[in-house]
Design an enzyme around this catalytic site. Structure first.
Site, PDB file in Angstrom:
ATOM      1  CG  ASP A  88      -0.219   0.076   2.559  1.00 33.34           C
ATOM      2  OD1 ASP A  88       0.844  -0.570   2.697  1.00 33.34           O
ATOM      3  OD2 ASP A  88      -0.707   0.767   3.470  1.00 33.34           O
ATOM      4  CD  GLU A 153       4.177   0.782   7.161  1.00 30.82           C
ATOM      5  OE1 GLU A 153       4.916   1.054   8.109  1.00 30.82           O
ATOM      6  OE2 GLU A 153       3.846   1.632   6.302  1.00 30.82           O
TER       7      GLU A 153
END
Ligand code: BES
Ligand code: ZN
Length: 455
Positions: A88, A153
């Site tokens: 991400d 994350e």
């Protein structure tokens, strides 16, 4: 080994083309509109893992974004590496400050520009391409590897902790390896042995049930924005010391040896300030620059809003005011404990004319490891061989909250071998990744597999 190096040279351009393809996927984890891009990215990684010869590639759905796992465990008796990274990325705004669109990667000189180039897609791709090169030329690896890539994350790894706890046996490993940190200076590889922790909170203050005419009401009611800035002004003294009672209780000071090590790293406060066009640096009195950056906690207001912000003027007492704040923490501060202390302190400062709501959003512990474990030393040899330079030993001011969870649950040392650079613009416009570091990174992971295989 020569065959692998020849393969890296022969596939140099293809690796870059493939990196460009994954950088086109706008996998912004914080934005619900991009949910399908994260699914697409997870599918892409799973397919890539199978294509390069990894086994049992699986997508684990979560209530948030999926976790992708794959393994190669055919080296009995050899150590096992758990390689973690995140697919991400951060949001792209302010998008008009980008010199090229964030999801249309361009190469300029040695750098590739795109959101996620350094943080962390370029770095997870290093591990995939090293694995591919090894497996395609040798038919096997000298180590066992498990790859674990998450899509949350940048939003606090919400579902990964539970996943690790539930799959502790599947994830068992001798070392955890993460490439999600920068090097200290161009050309010199670095190993990061410490990260800061974090706690992130939002404060909402409400004065009245509606905005008010400041002439008809001013003088009789308290303004929530005034109250908020008065409260926030109490968080630090003029020496930069945080005033939350008990905040420093668990802070571990750094040792004399570490002081010495830090002072050996080439750091110029002037160059650092110039690189970000800061008129001067500021921080807690009584500590060195790198110590403040890596081994001292901080308090920051990340955003503050409320009231009238349009064109012109409006005489109003707003009904509410808001702020997002965060604290970078160091060993041994506990993010929950610090959040509680912060909330208690803020509540003690809220005037009786206000209602306050304070919510902890996410956070995690910091991490420090010792330098003498054999895996870390294998990493040092591998990095030195690929980059032809001595390895810098670093701490970082940033956080990867899941690191402490790995250390506690997998009970293995976490090796942070990062390939970013200080001017990579992570989380900012014009994020970029050095292609030299990309290719040398792949080479270093190939050497690292060899080195670990010999332990
Ligand atoms: N790659 C960074 C962590 C990092 C940043 C390490 C700078 C070293 C130097 C990571 O992706 C990140 O940005 N983490 C967040 C964590 C947060 C969202 C819980 C951070 O540090 O703000
Ligand atoms: Zn990041």
């Amino acid at each position: 080994m020569n065959k692998i190096i020849d393969f890296l040279i022969a596939h140099h351009d293809r690796f870059e083309q493939e990196l460009i393809e994954i950088l086109k996927i706008p996998s912004i984890s914080s934005d619900p509109e991009h949910k399908s891009d994260l699914l697409f990215m997870a599918d892409f990684l799973k397919a890539e893992m199978s294509k390069i010869g990894l086994e049992n590639s699986t997508i684990h759905k979560t209530k948030g974004h999926p976790i992708v796992y794959s393994e190669w465990l055919n080296a009995p008796g050899k150590p096992t590496l758990l390689i973690y990274g995140h697919y991400d990325v951060q949001p792209v705004d302010p998008v008009d400050l980008w010199t090229s669109p964030p999801f249309e990667p361009v190469i300029k000189g040695d750098k590739i520009f795109a959101r996620g180039a350094a943080d962390d897609k370029g770095q997870i791709f290093i591990h995939l391409k090293a694995t591919e090169s090894y497996l395609k030329t040798q038919g096997e690896l000298p180590v066992n590897i498990k790859l674990l890539f998450e899509g949350e994350e940048e939003v606090g790894s919400t579902h990964l902790e539970g996943f690790i706890k539930d799959h502790a046996q599947m994830l068992e490993a001798d070392y955890v390896v993460i490439s999600d940190t920068p090097m200290f200076r161009e050309g010199y590889p670095g190993i990061t042995y410490g990260l800061r922790g974090l706690t992130y909170l939002q404060i909402n203050l409400r004065g009245t049930n509606t905005d008010l005419h400041s002439g008809s009401f001013g003088g009789l009611v308290k303004n929530p924005i005034n109250a908020l800035v008065e409260i926030l002004a109490q968080m630090k003294d003029d020496q930069g010391r945080i005033r939350i009672p008990g905040f420093y209780d668990d802070v571990l000071p750094i040792s004399e040896t570490e002081h010495e090590k830090l002072s050996q790293l080439p750091f110029s406060a002037k160059d650092f300030a110039d690189s970000i066009a800061a008129p001067a640096l500021f921080g807690e009195a009584g500590y060195g620059d790198l110590e403040r950056l890596w081994a001292r906690p901080t308090f920051d207001i990340n955003g503050i809003w409320g009231g009238f912000q349009g064109e012109g003027a409006k005489t109003v007492i707003p009904a509410e005011a808001h702020a997002k704040v965060s604290m970078r923490l160091v060993a041994n501060q506990d993010p929950d404990d610090i959040s509680r202390k912060f909330i208690a302190y803020v509540n003690s400062l809220v005037p009786e004319s206000m209602k306050a709501e304070i919510n902890a959003m996410h956070g995690g512990f910091g991490y420090v490891t010792d330098l003498d474990n054999p895996g870390l030393q294998a990493g040092v040899r591998a990095l030195k061989k690929a980059f032809g330079k001595e390895v810098d030993f670093l701490r970082e001011g940033g956080s990867i909250p899941i690191v402490k969870v790995f250390a506690d649950i997998i009970k293995a040392p976490v090796l942070l071998m990062g390939y970013g650079l200080p001017d990579e613009n992570a989380h900012a416009p014009n994020e970029n990744f050095s292609l030299t570091n990309f290719h040398k990174g792949i080479e270093s992971i190939v050497y690292f597999f060899e080195e670990i295989g010999q332990l």
